[in-house]
Design a protein around this motif. Structure first.
Motif, PDB file in Angstrom:
ATOM      1  N   UNK A 177      36.158  42.041  20.230  1.00 17.40           N
ATOM      2  CA  UNK A 177      36.442  42.995  19.170  1.00 17.40           C
ATOM      3  C   UNK A 177      37.910  43.332  18.990  1.00 17.40           C
ATOM      4  N   UNK A 178      38.781  42.725  19.792  1.00 14.03           N
ATOM      5  CA  UNK A 178      40.204  43.044  19.731  1.00 14.03           C
ATOM      6  C   UNK A 178      40.970  42.028  18.872  1.00 14.03           C
ATOM      7  N   UNK A 185      45.363  28.911  24.801  1.00 13.53           N
ATOM      8  CA  UNK A 185      45.248  30.359  24.634  1.00 13.53           C
ATOM      9  C   UNK A 185      44.576  30.698  23.311  1.00 13.53           C
ATOM     10  N   UNK A 186      44.982  29.997  22.256  1.00 12.55           N
ATOM     11  CA  UNK A 186      44.365  30.199  20.942  1.00 12.55           C
ATOM     12  C   UNK A 186      42.907  29.761  20.960  1.00 12.55           C
ATOM     13  N   UNK A 187      42.635  28.644  21.610  1.00  9.69           N
ATOM     14  CA  UNK A 187      41.268  28.127  21.671  1.00  9.69           C
ATOM     15  C   UNK A 187      40.345  29.089  22.414  1.00  9.69           C
ATOM     16  N   UNK A 188      40.799  29.603  23.560  1.00 13.03           N
ATOM     17  CA  UNK A 188      39.977  30.525  24.341  1.00 13.03           C
ATOM     18  C   UNK A 188      39.786  31.854  23.610  1.00 13.03           C
ATOM     19  N   UNK A 189      40.817  32.294  22.911  1.00 20.50           N
ATOM     20  CA  UNK A 189      40.712  33.541  22.155  1.00 20.50           C
ATOM     21  C   UNK A 189      39.630  33.475  21.093  1.00 20.50           C
ATOM     22  N   UNK A 239      33.734  38.500  18.248  1.00 23.88           N
ATOM     23  CA  UNK A 239      34.278  39.464  17.279  1.00 23.88           C
ATOM     24  C   UNK A 239      35.795  39.652  17.367  1.00 23.88           C
ATOM     25  N   UNK A 240      36.503  38.645  17.794  1.00 25.26           N
ATOM     26  CA  UNK A 240      37.960  38.768  17.859  1.00 25.26           C
ATOM     27  C   UNK A 240      38.606  38.145  16.629  1.00 25.26           C
ATOM     28  N   UNK A 241      39.810  38.621  16.343  1.00 26.13           N
ATOM     29  CA  UNK A 241      40.657  37.999  15.328  1.00 26.13           C
ATOM     30  C   UNK A 241      41.861  37.415  16.053  1.00 26.13           C
TER      31      UNK A 241
END
Length: 260
Positions: free
Chosen positions: A144-145, A155-159, A164-166
């Motif tokens: 959600x963050x 890092x982008x892939x794991x995020x 519900x993250x952007x």
């Protein structure tokens, strides 16, 4: 035989010797010019692995020192080419560069497109938040963050896998940190050495690192998919640098004492 003829003959011999010497010098210069060139692609905004020195404008960092040492071991002249991270693999496939060294994590998707050397560095992902943030203590608090990461990185892939993250992707870690400090995102996900180096060199008190590293990532040097011979040569050179102590010297320069 007259003195005039003798002088003419001696002069001719001397001129011939000079011509031969000149040819020899030219041949020597040509041999030096034939030293093989290793065209290296990198995205130089990933300190402490690769970045551009503000004063000299030279490409520097752990990866840059390492690849120059590998080039020396191979007897090759190293030429660094700067480009965006997402352009590196296409440049390798098209033959514009011979290898990639750019803090690149070895993963199955990339391994379908390139040949990787054996790992030369082990990393992991960590989180940076603003100093006054008490809600995020680790990766379990990220759903959600609003997240920031460098484009094309793990890092982008794991995020993007977090519920519900952007995820906002930036060209460099520095831009991601700026967005965090400006309040545009809640956290930055980066490779641990990048986060550690930023905290060490920036001296900022506005942000902090939280939680334990996520994943154990291994960095590799990439060659073209069909160029396994070059990958094997680099592996051999890397092994030699580890045996003669040069690898440890480079490691300690950027990260401190190496833990075996």
């Amino acid at each position: 035989m007259s003195k005039k003829w003798i002088v003419s003959i001696v002069t001719g011999i001397l001129m011939a010797a000079l011509v031969l010497a000149g040819c020899g010098g030219q041949k020597s210069t040509e041999n030096q010019a034939k030293k093989p060139v290793l065209k290296v692609g990198t995205e130089p905004s990933f300190a402490p692995f690769e970045f551009q020195d503000e004063t000299s404008k030279d490409y520097t960092g752990f990866d840059m020192d390492l690849i120059r040492a590998i080039g020396k071991e191979l007897g090759s002249e190293v030429q660094i080419q700067s480009m965006g991270f997402d352009a590196l693999i296409p440049a390798l496939a098209s033959g514009n560069i011979d290898i990639i060294i750019s803090g690149m994590t070895i993963n199955p998707e990339r391994a379908q497109k390139v040949s990787f050397t054996k790992p030369y560095y082990q990393s992991g992902l960590t989180i940076i938040v603003r100093a006054d943030n008490t809600a995020i203590k680790g990766f379990e608090d990220l759903p959600g963050k609003r997240l920031a990461a460098q484009i094309g990185t793990t890092g982008a892939e794991e995020g993007k896998k977090i519920t519900d993250t952007t995820v906002r992707e930036f060209n460099s870690p520095a831009e991601a940190f700026m967005e965090l400090k400006a309040g545009g995102v809640d956290a930055v996900i980066n490779d641990r050495p990048v986060n550690d180096y930023y905290l060490k060199t920036s001296g900022t008190k506005d942000v902090k690192q939280v939680g334990n590293p996520l994943t154990a990532e291994e960095y590799g040097i990439a060659t073209a998919k069909n160029n396994t011979e070059l990958a094997a040569k680099i592996d051999k050179a890397l092994e030699a640098l580890k045996k003669n102590g040069e690898y440890d010297k480079i490691y300690e320069k950027w990260f401190g004492k190496r833990v075996q």
